[in-house]
Structures are given as structure tokens and as C-alpha cells.
Design an enzyme around this catalytic site. Structure first.
Site, PDB file in Angstrom:
ATOM      1  N   GLY A 107       0.792  -1.230   0.000  1.00 42.18           N
ATOM      2  CA  GLY A 107       0.000   0.000   0.000  1.00 42.18           C
ATOM      3  C   GLY A 107       0.821   1.274   0.000  1.00 42.18           C
ATOM      4  O   GLY A 107       0.349   2.334   0.410  1.00 42.18           O
ATOM      5  N   ARG A 115      16.300  -1.385  -5.059  1.00 40.43           N
ATOM      6  CA  ARG A 115      16.077  -2.797  -4.724  1.00 40.43           C
ATOM      7  C   ARG A 115      17.100  -3.733  -5.354  1.00 40.43           C
ATOM      8  O   ARG A 115      17.506  -4.714  -4.743  1.00 40.43           O
ATOM      9  CB  ARG A 115      14.662  -3.203  -5.160  1.00 40.43           C
ATOM     10  CG  ARG A 115      13.623  -2.584  -4.274  1.00 40.43           C
ATOM     11  CD  ARG A 115      12.223  -2.838  -4.781  1.00 40.43           C
ATOM     12  NE  ARG A 115      11.262  -2.378  -3.789  1.00 40.43           N
ATOM     13  CZ  ARG A 115       9.944  -2.380  -3.986  1.00 40.43           C
ATOM     14  NH1 ARG A 115       9.432  -2.810  -5.123  1.00 40.43           N
ATOM     15  NH2 ARG A 115       9.132  -1.961  -3.033  1.00 40.43           N
TER      16      ARG A 115
END
Lengths: 508, 508
Positions: B84, B330
């Protein structure tokens, strides 16, 4: 399927729809309209480089009738202009020179270079096939130089090179051999699309004969049938700037390619449009040995691979220092060279140089000097001055390197020094270096039998084989030098043998 | 085309061939068999994650009749279980907190993360669309936490997170909103193939209603027509081990995925089989914040993103030292963690920990402690002992880091320290870390209007749009955290608006 419940009238409409799909660039699904084939053979091979010629010869040796199509006006494709360097694990010359090598050692080198992306089962097929493929070329009259070379990323010298120093030294004899074996060879014949039967099997090609590659819609459209199957051996897409840029925006117009102008990938696109599994299309190799001072593959590439990199050193002009293992794999070297930029992002071309002992085998030296892309200097001081390299730094770097050679260990980059010589004997020879787009590691997925896989279930598309650069995923993130010929010849032979063993479809 | 010269009888056979092609996984080319459509609407959207819901709502707002298909038994797809977190360049909360941000700054962060592979035109569409998309969600009742977070690779804090800490906080209100807007929403409805007209335009879908995703051939096969077009928003393929392993052999069964079980990529494969341009399929992201001690996305991922990485540190168990910027993108972090292996190649799980001040906002702490995947320690000595970390080294590393925080500069890895706190207040909270397959950067190519491009000419396939994770090439080599929601919502809205503006095809 729901359409099976439809009326005969809908079949007619569906037929029209299939034609519509063709004109929109879709798959030609023509079914058993056999009387419409203008020619029927057992096997059709598309492309006349290493892979296509090996496939055609292998299939013909096994008794198949073979038609080979080449879209360009001459045979050989990009193979004909490559450097003719062939990585062979376990060649007679290695044995003679006491170089210990094996397919497993070559496999480990290729796995390392692939950075986790290579498909080991496909690599195994290649490494174990190099010696048989080498013998296959010798049988058909290919001549190799009487010494083994050491290319970047290989842990031992294992490169055999044609006496001509080009792949044409392989493709020309194979074209002759194919003719003798009865292969029907067409130049200026471009495949446009596939023809499939009602089961989805590839049974033929829509072909443009008398094709002019500068004019996409030129030529005469004919349908050719293949009872056993099709082998696509159409090479890479390094010269298709729009396509490669869509895949990797950094490979735009600013980067040149070493490839011939026909390396534009239409057959790859046709296979993808047919539903072939795409694999690692963005793994595109830059050649680290080329020069910004000439077009295409040029003369410097071979000067560097045969002399500059294994026997000399490459330095940053600003510092006079080496900045990469000159025998690292191509990706490591290209990435390192592309990092040689100034504060505005502009290239600072590194210099690769060698002494008069190290240069001996460089056949392109004479023409390189003639065209000014290789330069000759009586002293290292003159060399430094010519390129704006700090002289003291350069001398220091050369002395350090010479010590590494004497001690047999490169303390800077751990480069294998098997072929290295001390840089001492004037005159010295130097060239500027900048990478060019060279090879497409990615393409369509195949299995060990060279069958092209379907994207929806990863099973073979019946009747469709591929070999050489138009197959993807084998080499992963970086293909080692000398392994394009290995890949092309071995997978071509695999595809040719496999397709020849297919049951014949009744197309008449 | 030559087939136009054929007889009516051949059209019938070609029709049969087209059906054959379908059964072999090919393209359904059904033509104007309109009376066979079981339902006709203006727009069909496939997928009910961020992208699908945004597309459906946008198209419905513009007056189109919309049918939304979700193959799983519940709405939301992988979006419903994501964290979210939504990267918004220029949110009201940034303004309130005095954080200077702009779409151009976010664009630069995303370009850097993409490592040369990202498509800047597609990124621009996204960054400029984040604030409008944020307002769009607020309009439909989405609630965000009252603080901005700082995720790896972003140069400023710009992450808005739903109060529920999951993407379900967005998908649930959007499903409700879509219902109110009259969108016809089907669960357990899987698309199987495309239906095209005689010009190659996509005009409908073969769909399985009452589909059970565990049984591929389940359900009732129906044909749905779309007068304006189709939007595919079906997400990634992280859970399809066979497919991802074919693309990248290193991503095999040994690596888990954070994704929901439906992330298996059938719609992507159908688009590729239709002739869509594949792009960077091998660019697959591993999430660097997940834990080997729990399945899927789990509880630790959020503990790390909200607390461990921005406010704590991550160390190598063997040395007690940090080994990467905990807020790098990442790819950089995952690559660094995957390098934490012993001499046999086995993982040495790093430890990420934070103090009681830093942990305050971590909502998953309570359950993480309950299930033992996060552990609590009264002293750093106890923490070190529990994981076999050399205690002195760890204390030294913490003291060094605390000094960096005081000075506002990370001397080890230059990590942005905007949200960092000194690690001093007991108790301390720690978790083991190992990456999982998380997001597919690659897929089919789209243009700025979310039109899917044809592999043969890079032109749009008429009637076919795509949005969200099933589109490729936008993020390049690494997608930044919070940018999946940005991508999904913005490209979904683009696709919905564009398809609604298409001229209606006469399908009846």
C-alpha cells in the site's frame, strides 16, 4: 473450441479473417492448400551463415532435399565478415602445443561469462560439439592458422582462426560443399511469413524471390512447402536501430554496429509473431575491441584481439593506467570502456598498444597503418605525447606490467598472461578503442534439439527449428569470443540432423 | 496476398486452419462472426489490481460501458496484498512537511534506478500522473497515513501509505466506486484468447466464466465483444516458476515469491502469442526486505521498509558490519544480500535491526513478534549473541552509525539519513533477511497512450491497451519502491481514458 460449433458460413468468414490477420502482420494459417505451393522440398533453411550452412549440409548429408534461402545478394551473412575465430575445446593444435583443455572447462568459462543467465543444457550441447564441428569444417576444406589464440574470458588458449582471418574462410567452403551435396541455394530470397497446417505445424514459408533488401515489398511472392520442417538461421538484429533501441534505449543511433547491413531481425520478429518464446532480448553484446576511427568491424578489432589485448595493454589516456583486465569477458571490458567518459559524458577513448614482438601475428597491421587507424611510434614517450597521456605514468605502468609478465602474475587485474610479452621492443603500435553493437545473446528460446519453443506452454512449435544467433538464452549476459562460430556450427548441425529425422508431411 | 486469389473452397480450409491454430495456442482470428458474441460492451478490462480498476473507473467516468474480468475468486489481484505504499511527487503531506519534491526529481531517481534500460517517455507519463492519481484515489475514499516515508532509491521521502498498510486499502474502495459507476465486475472469469476482426483489430475475448484457477480448462467458454477496445491489466508472472526459470535460470524453485498465487502471466503470454513486442522480460525484481522465516510478502517486509532500513541498519552476521546502503534501490540491495553466502554457496542471512524509537511506526511488529519472525532484545549484546554476531564488532558498527546520524552523513555508504535515528534505546528489534521474487519490470511494450505495440513494426495493435505490471520497459533494470502503485494507477487511468475515446466498432 467454440468455433467448432459454428456453421459452414462462419468457416468462410473465419477464412477471410485469417487472411486479414496476414495483412496485419499476423500468422499465415493456410491449412492444406497444398496445390498452392510453388515448390516443395523436405527442409527449408533460412540464412546462409555458419548455422544455416551447417544445418543445410547436415540435413543434405542425411538424405533430405534442402532449399536454402538468403535474403542478401551474397551468401554468408554476418558470418562471412566476422573474424573467423572459433573456440574449440580439444583441438589437435591444443594437443600438439600441450594446452590442457576440455568441454567441461570451456563450459565453466561460458557459465561464468553468462552471469547466471545462461542455459547450461544449451551450452553443454555446444561445448561437446565444438571438436566434431571443427572436424566437419576441416572435412569440407576449411583451413586454420597453425597457432592457437587466447581470447578474453577463456581460461586457456583455444581459438582456432581461419587463414583468411574471416568467417568467409568457413562460409565459402561450406557453400561449395552444400552445392555439391545438392542443396538448392537462393540469394535475394527473403522469407516473409510462416505457413502452418490445421494442427499449427509449420509446413512452409511465404517467400519473396528476387528480393532487394533495401526495398521491403520488392520481389515475387511465392509459397514454398517443407515436408520435414524449417530451420531459421537468420542471425541477429544489431543493425536494426529502431528495434534494438526499443529494447534497450541506451543502444541508440550514437552507437555503431560491427554487423553487416542485413542483420535486421525480420525472421526473429516473424517467429515472435508466430508465438515463439522470447528470451533475454535485452542481452545485447558490445564488442570491446573496435575503434571509433573506422566504420563497422574494421581493422583495429583484429589488431586488438590478436595483439593488443593478449600481448599489450590498454590504458586510460588521462592517467596512463590500465583500468580493466584486457582479457576479461566482453561485457566486463565494454562496460569498463564505456565508463571512460569525461564530466560531460563524452567518450575519452582508451589506447591499446603493443610492442614489435607482440604485434607479429596481427595481419591487419599493414592496412591499419595505411588507413591511419593504427599508429606506429619509435618510443613510448612519442606514443604518450601523441595521445596526451602523462609520460611518466605510462612508463611506470609499462614497467609494472613487464614485471607481472616476468613473474607470471598480473597484480593489477589478475589477467591470464599465457600469451603476454614484455612491452620493450620498439617500434610500438597503438589504436584508440570504443565498443560497438556486436551480437544479440537474446532471441527465441530453443531446446537441446534446436526446436523453437511456444511462449504459451514452452513446448516445441512443430516443424520449426532455429540455430545460431537467432536463438537466445544460451550465452546469458555475455558471449565469449570465438563462441559465435561454435554456437552457429554446432546448433546448425543439431537443427539439420533433427529436422532431417522428422517424418515427412504429405503436402501434395 | 496470394491467398486472395484462392477459391471459395480454400477459404473454407483456411477457416479450419485458423481453428487449428487456436487449438495449438495461436491467435483466434474469428472475423465478423458477431452473432456469436455472448455479450458486447464498449470496453473490457482484464485484471482488478490498481491498473485494472483505474482503467475501468476512468473509462466508466468517460461514459463507456465497462466489463471487468478477474480470474481469481476475489478482486484486487496482487495489488490487494502489496504494502500500500504509493510514491507521489508533490503530495499535500510533502508540502505540509516542507519536503521539496517534483515530478522531475522523481524522474531522475527512476532513471538512475533503471540503469539505462528505462524508457523515459513512459516514466514521464507516470511521474507527472502521480499527484492526479493520488487525488483520484482520495476522491474515491482511499485513506493514507499522516506521515511521508522514505523508501530506497528515492532522493526524498515521498511515499504515502494506506492506513491499512496494504494495497487493499486502495483496491477495495476502487471496486466499490467501480460498482457505483456501473462497471460490470466478474470474479472467476479468465481470458483465454483474443478475438480479432478482418483487419487484425482486437474486438473481443474468449473467456472462461466460473473459472477455477487451479484447473486450467475449467469453466464455461464464452465470447465477449468490445466495441472500443480491451485493456489488459493482468500483472506479473513472479509465481510462474517454469516461465521465469526459462527466462532466467537463476530464478528457480529455490527462490520464493512475494506474490499472490494468481501472478502466473497467462494474459502476457496471450499478448506475446498475438504478436505483441516483448521487452526486457528478464528484468525481474527481487524484494530485498523479505524474510526467509516466513512465506510470501510476510510481516518482516513491512517491518524493514518502515523501520529497519530507514531507521536501523542491516549487518553481515559474520562480521557485524553493514555491507550495503540500506536505502539503495532494490536491485543494489538484493544483489548485495544474495552475495552473503558461505564457501559452499549457502545463504548467510543478514540481520536488520532497529531500536525502540525507530520501530514506532512498524505496524507489523506485534504480529511479527507473535509469530517469531521479528525478535526483541533488551541489549545489543543479547542481539549479537542470538545471531552469532561478533559482539564488539556490532557495538562498534552501531556507534559508528550513530555518529553518522549525528553528523548527517553516512561515511560508509552515503545513505540518505533524513529519517534515520541513533540506535540507542532498548529494546531492540531484529529480523533475518533474504530476497524474494517480487516484480516483473519486463513484459510487452506500450507507448505513452498505453497502446500495446506490434513486434513486427512497433506500431500499436488496434484495440489493445495494457497497464501496470503487465507492461514492460518502463522501469528498466530496477523498479523503485512505491512505484508499482504509481505505475498501475497512472497507466491504468491513461489506458481507460484512451480506450474510452476510441471510435465504436459495429459488432452487431
Amino acid at each position: 473450441m467454440q468455433a467448432l460449433e459454428s456453421s459452414r458460413r462462419n468457416f468462410i468468414k473465419a477464412g477471410l479473417a485469417a487472411i486479414g490477420a496476414l495483412s496485419a502482420g499476423g500468422v499465415t494459417a493456410q491449412g492444406k492448400v497444398n496445390h498452392k505451393f510453388d515448390k516443395i522440398v523436405d527442409v527449408i533453411v533460412v540464412g546462409s551463415g555458419f548455422a544455416g550452412l551447417a544445418a543445410a549440409l547436415e540435413a543434405a548429408e542425411k538424405g533430405a532435399s534442402v532449399l536454402l534461402l538468403e535474403k542478401m545478394p551474397v551468401f554468408g551473412g554476418n558470418s562471412a565478415i566476422n573474424g573467423g575465430a572459433f573456440a574449440v575445446a580439444g583441438s589437435p593444435l591444443q594437443e600438439k602445443e600441450g594446452i590442457k583443455d576440455s568441454p567441461e572447462l570451456m563450459l565453466q568459462d561460458m557459465i561464468k561469462s553468462g552471469r547466471g543467465l545462461s542455459h547450461v543444457d544449451l551450452l553443454k550441447n555446444i561445448v561437446y560439439g565444438t571438436r566434431p564441428a571443427f572436424d566437419f569444417t576441416v572435412k569440407y576444406g576449411v583451413k586454420y592458422k597453425p597457432f592457437v589464440q587466447h581470447f578474453g574470458g577463456h581460461s586457456v588458449p583455444r581459438i582456432m582462426q581461419t587463414v583468411e582471418s574471416t568467417g568467409g574462410g568457413i562460409t565459402r567452403p561450406l557453400v561449395e560443399a552444400a552445392r555439391k551435396q545438392g542443396v538448392d541455394l537462393h540469394t535475394s530470397a527473403a522469407m516473409e511469413d510462416f505457413i502452418r497446417d490445421e494442427n499449427g505445424r509449420v509446413i512452409g514459408l511465404v517467400v519473396r524471390e528476387k528480393f532487394n533488401f533495401l526495398q521491403k515489398d520488392s520481389g515475387l511472392v511465392l509459397n514454398y512447402g517443407a515436408r520435414k520442417g524449417i530451420v531459421i538461421a537468420s542471425g541477429g538484429f544489431s543493425q536494426n536501430v529502431q528495434f534494438r533501441k526499443a529494447i534497450d534505449p541506451s543502444l541508440d543511433e550514437k552507437l555503431e554496429s560491427t554487423n553487416h547491413p542485413g542483420a535486421t531481425g525480420e525472421c526473429l520478429m516473424a517467429m515472435l509473431a508466430l508465438g515463439a518464446m522470447p528470451i533475454q532480448l535485452d542481452q545485447i553484446q558490445l564488442g570491446p575491441w573496435s575503434s571509433p576511427d573506422e566504420r563497422g568491424f574494421g581493422l583495429v578489432s583484429q589488431f586488438n584481439t590478436i595483439a593488443g589485448f593478449p600481448k599489450g595493454i590498454m590504458v586510460d589516456c588521462r592517467t596512463g593506467r590500465r583500468f580493466v583486465d584486457e582479457l576479461a569477458d566482453r561485457k566486463a571490458r565494454s562496460d569498463a570502456i564505456l565508463n571512460q567518459i569525461d564530466e560531460n559524458g563524452k567518450p575519452v577513448y582508451p589506447i591499446c598498444f603493443v610492442d614489435s614482438e607482440g604485434v607479429k601475428l596481427a595481419q591487419t597491421l599493414k592496412n591499419g597503418l595505411k588507413y591511419g587507424v593504427i599508429r606506429k611510434f619509435d618510443t613510448l614517450e612519442e606514443l604518450a605525447k601523441a595521445y596526451g597521456i602523462p609520460t611518466d605514468n605510462l612508463i611506470k605502468q609499462v614497467n609494472e606490467f613487464n614485471e607481472y609478465v616476468r613473474n607470471g602474475k598480473d597484480e593489477q587485474f589478475n589477467r591470464p598472461l599465457a600469451l603476454a610479452v614484455e612491452i620493450t621492443k620498439a617500434p610500438f603500435y597503438a589504436a584508440r578503442v570504443w565498443p560497438k553493437v556486436h551480437y544479440c545473446m537474446g532471441s527465441v528460446a530453443i531446446n537441446n534439439r534446436a526446436q523453437v519453443l511456444n511462449v504459451r506452454d514452452l513446448k516445441p512449435i512443430p516443424g520449426l527449428y532455429a540455430a545460431g544467433e537467432v536463438t537466445g538464452g544460451t550465452h546469458g549476459a555475455s558471449r565469449l569470443g570465438g563462441c559465435a562460430i561454435a554456437d552457429g556450427l554446432v546448433t546448425g548441425r543439431t537443427a539439420g540432423a533433427q529436422v532431417a529425422a522428422e517424418p515427412s508431411q504429405n503436402l501434395s
